[in-house]
Scaffold this active site. Structure first.
Site, PDB file in Angstrom:
ATOM      1  N   CYS A 123       0.809  -1.232   0.000  1.00 54.29           N
ATOM      2  CA  CYS A 123       0.000   0.000   0.000  1.00 54.29           C
ATOM      3  C   CYS A 123       0.836   1.272   0.000  1.00 54.29           C
ATOM      4  CB  CYS A 123      -0.963  -0.005   1.183  1.00 54.29           C
ATOM      5  SG  CYS A 123      -2.199  -1.321   1.107  1.00 54.29           S
TER       6      CYS A 123
ATOM      7  N   HIS B 288      -3.162   7.511   2.908  1.00 53.40           N
ATOM      8  CA  HIS B 288      -3.596   6.204   2.421  1.00 53.40           C
ATOM      9  C   HIS B 288      -4.902   5.824   3.099  1.00 53.40           C
ATOM     10  CE1 HIS B 288      -3.907   2.047   1.471  1.00 53.40           C
ATOM     11  NE2 HIS B 288      -3.572   1.646   2.674  1.00 53.40           N
TER      12      HIS B 288
ATOM     13  N   ASN C  71     -10.218   0.209   0.700  1.00 52.46           N
ATOM     14  CA  ASN C  71      -8.761   0.274   0.608  1.00 52.46           C
ATOM     15  C   ASN C  71      -8.350  -0.252  -0.759  1.00 52.46           C
ATOM     16  OD1 ASN C  71      -5.994  -0.145   0.767  1.00 52.46           O
ATOM     17  ND2 ASN C  71      -6.035  -0.950   2.854  1.00 52.46           N
TER      18      ASN C  71
END
Length: 330
Positions: free
Chosen positions: A112, A256, A286
């Site tokens: 990520c 994020h 996500n």
């Protein structure tokens, strides 16, 4: 002369997976999903869609910001941990789909955090390029299909992740604008907090591995949360110090989108006004390496960035990894 973000692009697939569907898969109440994650829905690819397929429209949108961007492109970086195939790189596949033969193209995998790693690599490579050689722009894409890795019985992970792609065009901007600083870290001693165990040379993806679920995503959520809340303030502080910018001088924080609740917890930890921290997690979930560029694009559509505005991009990912970048918009 600095390097800045000149174009933005994003793409999510049309298939919406709402909490009712996740509740059906897992047997958990929809209210539990909202309470624990703050996510309302996420997008899944249609069967047969690849990571490069998602990346392509995002890349084209980012490149469209400059009429001659394709002619000036010197680099294509795809940040992904769900590539089209083990090799060649998804970057090479995307390069071919864009019709940009000869342009260097490769992948970065920091899970990520991958987009931030890719952005730092692009900034470094372009800044080191001798003047007058051309190829002074880079395309950095974050694209992931985590629906392909989900254990639909695991409420802790399948409730979080969606598919998507985001892209930025990076190129020369006047001194004092663009990417002012970046800071990256990795902590391999925590590599088992986020993983897909099988599919590499350590654990081949054979029938035994599939039976054990080794091909599916695993995450130790509470420990990942602790890592994020411990490491993220540190890398953000170091990036701000390097840029000579105070936290209260940052106009917007693009974090994020691990999940809504974790973003809220990061705001509390850092003492941030939530109004300065846009959210896309409620509707996209996500999206891994796509999360930050997708949120950049969505926020620019909601309220366009102004010249001189200071942005802070930051996130954590498997590895464990983390990164932050300070950008002055041009």
């Amino acid at each position: 002369m600095g390097m800045g973000i000149l174009g933005l692009g994003g793409h999510v697939p049309p298939l919406v997976i709402d909490n009712a569907q996740v509740a059906e898969w897992t047997g958990v109440d929809e209210s539990w999903i909202v309470e624990r994650t703050g996510i309302l829905e996420r997008r899944y690819r249609e069967p047969g869609t690849t990571t490069s397929d998602l990346a392509l429209p995002a890349a084209r949108e980012a490149l469209a910001a400059l009429p001659d961007a394709q002619d000036r492109l010197g680099l294509i970086i795809v940040a992904t941990s769900t590539p089209d195939q083990p090799q060649p790189s998804t970057g090479a596949v995307l390069q071919n789909k864009l019709g940009l033969s000869d342009v260097p193209a490769f992948d970065v995998n920091a899970v990520c955090s991958g987009f931030l790693y890719g952005l730092a690599v692009a900034d470094s490579m372009l800044s080191a390029r001798p003047a007058g050689l051309g190829g002074d722009h880079a395309l950095v894409v974050g694209s992931d299909i985590y629906s392909s890795l989900m254990n639909r019985d695991d409420r802790r992970t399948v409730s979080l992740f969606g598919d998507g792609a985001g892209a930025v065009l990076v190129g020369p901007v006047p001194e004092g604008y663009g990417i002012l600083s970046w800071r990256l870290v990795a902590h391999g001693e925590h590599r088992d907090l986020v993983e897909v165990p099988a599919g590499g040379t350590r654990a081949p993806l054979d029938a035994e591995a599939r039976e054990a679920g080794g091909h599916l995503f695993r995450m130790r959520g509470r420990e990942v949360r602790d890592y994020a809340l411990g490491v993220l303030p540190k890398v953000i502080g170091e990036a701000l110090d390097q840029a000579g910018v105070r936290q209260d001088e940052v106009d917007r924080f693009i974090l994020h989108q691990a999940n809504t609740r974790l973003v809220e917890a990061c705001c509390d930890e850092l003492g941030l006004d939530p109004a300065r921290v846009p959210l896309t997690a409620p509707h996209f979930g996500n999206t891994a390496a796509a999360s930050i560029p997708l949120t950049l694009r969505a926020e620019n559509e909601r309220r366009p960035f102004r010249r001189g505005e200071r942005l802070l991009l930051a996130g954590v990912g498997g590895g464990m990894t983390a990164g932050a970048a300070v950008v002055r918009w041009y």
